[in-house]
Design a protein around this motif. Structure first.
Motif, short mmCIF file in Angstrom:
data_model
loop_
_atom_site.label_atom_id
_atom_site.label_comp_id
_atom_site.label_asym_id
_atom_site.label_seq_id
_atom_site.Cartn_x
_atom_site.Cartn_y
_atom_site.Cartn_z
N TRP A 279 -15.77 -13.97 -7.84
CA TRP A 279 -15.33 -15.55 -7.31
C TRP A 279 -16.96 -16.08 -6.65
CZ3 TRP A 279 -15.28 -11.02 -4.85
CH2 TRP A 279 -15.73 -10.26 -3.94
N HIS B 74 -6.64 -10.91 -13.77
CA HIS B 74 -5.53 -11.59 -12.99
C HIS B 74 -6.77 -13.20 -12.97
CE1 HIS B 74 -2.61 -8.49 -12.52
NE2 HIS B 74 -4.47 -7.94 -12.71
N ILE B 75 -6.14 -14.47 -13.21
CA ILE B 75 -6.80 -15.83 -12.96
C ILE B 75 -5.79 -16.34 -11.74
CG2 ILE B 75 -7.31 -18.07 -13.88
CD1 ILE B 75 -6.93 -16.45 -16.49
N GLY C 220 -10.78 -20.82 -7.13
CA GLY C 220 -10.43 -19.69 -7.65
C GLY C 220 -10.99 -18.19 -7.99
N GLU C 221 -10.65 -17.26 -8.57
CA GLU C 221 -11.62 -16.12 -8.32
C GLU C 221 -10.60 -15.51 -9.71
OE1 GLU C 221 -11.04 -14.46 -4.30
OE2 GLU C 221 -11.19 -12.33 -5.35
N VAL C 222 -10.95 -14.70 -10.20
CA VAL C 222 -10.83 -13.42 -11.67
C VAL C 222 -10.53 -11.90 -11.07
CG1 VAL C 222 -10.73 -12.27 -13.73
CG2 VAL C 222 -11.77 -15.48 -12.93
#
Ligand SMILES: O=P(O)(O)OC[C@H]1O[C@](O)(CO)[C@@H](O)[C@@H]1O
Ligand SMILES: [Fe+2]
Length: 181
Positions: free
Chosen positions: A147, A123-124, A91-93
């Protein structure tokens, strides 16, 4: 001194920043209106990504800020290329720093949705989710991202494009589904 971010400009206050510029000419086949894309000088900067230096390897993180210019190719707003991660489960933030726009998220099944990006928005991005930034405002849209360094990029799986595109039509921001094939 640890690195910082200047909120007004969205730029890192640190040394050894790595900057990657993406110009119009790099974004072959990305925008809907090919004639409008060809009419734009190939050297036009669409976005820049600033990154802090990071060690590589399992468990390490990249920290980078995307600065996406305002503008349109034809009626379609400037946007990043967008990608799945090569390591799909990663994932990434994202964190909005300045400007306003949309984060387009799309599952592997092709279901697409938007999140509004503005100063302070968080934003997740879950794993297995493609992501693209779209600048629907009149200022630079800057968003910081974190990330995993092992995530990598897979652009090929989106060669057909995302399922939604965002245009300025009759003075309004409109998202339209796109038929491919
Ligand atoms: O790789 P793209 O789709 O051009 O997006 C810009 C940047 O967004 C990131 O996902 C960070 O948000 C980076 O991996 C990438 O360099
Ligand atoms: Fe990413």
């Amino acid at each position: 001194m640890p690195p910082g971010v200047a909120f007004a400009s969205g730029h890192f206050t640190a040394e050894n920043i790595i900057t990657k510029t993406t110009r119009s000419g790099d974004l072959v086949g990305v925008f809907h209106d090919e004639a409008a894309w060809r009419a734009l000088p190939a050297g036009t900067t669409i976005y820049q990504v600033e990154m802090l230096p990071s060690p590589d390897g399992e468990g390490e993180l990249f920290v980078g800020t995307t600065h996406l210019n305002p503008g349109r190719v034809g009626d379609e707003f400037y946007m990043t290329r967008g990608h799945f991660h090569q390591r799909r489960e990663q994932g990434e933030v994202y964190f909005g720093l300045r400007g306003s726009g949309l984060l387009l998220l799309q599952s592997e099944q092709g279901e697409a949705r938007f999140e509004q990006v503005s100063q302070g928005s968080v934003h997740i991005i879950p794993g297995n989710t493609a992501h693209r930034l779209i600048n629907t405002g009149s200022e630079v849209l800057s968003a910081l991202a974190v990330w995993p360094t092992i995530a990598g990029h897979d652009y090929a799986s989106l060669a057909q494009g995302f399922a939604l595109r965002v245009f300025l039509w009759e003075g309004e921001i409109q998202a339209r589904g796109v038929q491919y094939g």
